[in-house]
Design an enzyme around this catalytic site. Structure first.
Site, PDB file in Angstrom:
ATOM      1  CB  ALA A   1      54.886  26.927  -4.322  1.00  0.00           C
ATOM      2  CE  LYS A   2      61.445  30.875  -6.593  1.00  0.00           C
ATOM      3  NZ  LYS A   2      60.523  31.157  -7.730  1.00  0.00           N
TER       4      LYS A   2
END
Ligand SMILES: [Zn+2]
Length: 312
Positions: free
Chosen positions: A245-246
């Protein structure tokens, strides 16, 4: 099991950017096909229309080419194949294997008592199971989905990577949607129809899809189709063990490309993670074909650390 020459597929979903985890799964699928002197079909899984991002399919194709992962047929585009899925739905209706379901997602979650897996939703409690297919005509104006009668036993299967696999009922059990109320096929039905129609002999995909496989096997059986071999490979995760994820840094292939990362550098990292190279060093996809082995791929997720990412 399907026989005959090996046919595999690469099936990007244009609902978001492709990242390092997608690249690892594509690489394994590509190498398995090339090592078997098989053929690869590129399929664009774009039926999830509200979530499809404009240009994402073209970008996924460009990123596969950038990695040196080519294909022999396609792209086959799901939104251009709706009549095929409709034929399959009608076959299921004719056998009374599906029924119209007017439940909303929150109806199902409220009615289900069992805890449920994050991606599969709650086990459907059977609220609408008393309906017959013909009852759909009386639901004029009410949106409804078509739900498949899964029955009590979900089939076990012999996974090409994981070995014998049985999915817990709370993860894959219960009647599931094959046609959405929006009037489009659900993922489970579309991929079964496509993989059978395209003669795919082996499906290699991320192990987040393990709970889908028993459902798909039920659809193969119901439609009188021969299932492929399934091989589910571990995902790439961040140091916290969660899916990329980010917060794990920018692992999108587009970001790596624009930062000047060479595809050979990324392939070297992925090949090392699969045990095909003793250290991370640049390599091309073609050079990896003779090095491909199932046996060296670790059964655990590959942890992509910030250090490994920075070293690219
Ligand atoms: Zn219902």
């Amino acid at each position: 099991m399907a026989g005959g020459p090996y046919r595999g597929r690469l099936a990007p979903s244009p609902t978001g950017a492709q990242h390092v985890g997608n690249a690892r799964t594509y690489l394994i699928a590509w190498l398995a096909a090339r090592a078997a002197s098989g053929r690869l079909v590129l399929r664009i899984e774009d039926i999830d229309s509200p979530r499809v991002k404009p240009g994402a399919a073209e970008q996924a194709c460009a990123e596969l080419r950038w990695l040196g992962l080519d294909w022999d047929e396609g792209p086959v585009v799901q939104t251009q194949r709706l009549p095929l899925y409709e034929v399959a739905l009608r076959r299921l209706q004719a056998q009374e294997l599906v029924y119209p379901c007017t439940c909303t997602r929150s109806d199902v979650e409220r009615a289900a008592s069992a805890p449920h897996a994050e991606h599969e939703g709650a086990v459907y409690p059977g609220t609408c199971a008393g309906r017959r297919a013909a009852d759909a005509a009386a639901l004029s104006g009410r949106p409804y989905a078509w739900r498949f009668r899964a029955g009590p036993a979900m089939p076990a299967f012999d996974d090409g990577f994981r070995g014998p696999t049985q999915v817990a009922p709370e993860e894959s059990g219960g009647d599931f949607v094959v046609w959405k109320s929006a009037g489009t096929p659900a993922y489970q039905l579309a991929v079964v129809v496509d993989d059978a129609d395209l003669g795919i002999t082996e499906v290699i995909r991320g192990d987040d899809l393990v709970p889908s496989t028993p459902r798909q096997l039920l659809l193969y059986r119901a439609l009188g189709l021969t299932p492929p071999r399934f091989a589910h490979v571990p995902l790439v995760v961040g140091p916290d063990g969660r899916r990329l994820a980010k917060r794990h840094g920018d692992t999108r292939l587009a970001a790596l490309r624009s930062a000047g990362v060479k595809p050979e550098a990324l392939l070297g990292l992925l090949a090392w993670s699969c045990g095909w190279l003793p250290r991370v060093e640049p390599v091309s996809a073609r050079e990896l074909v003779p090095l491909f082995r199932w046996a060296t791929i670790p059964p655990r997720p590959f942890v992509l650390t910030p250090e490994l990412l920075a070293a690219l």
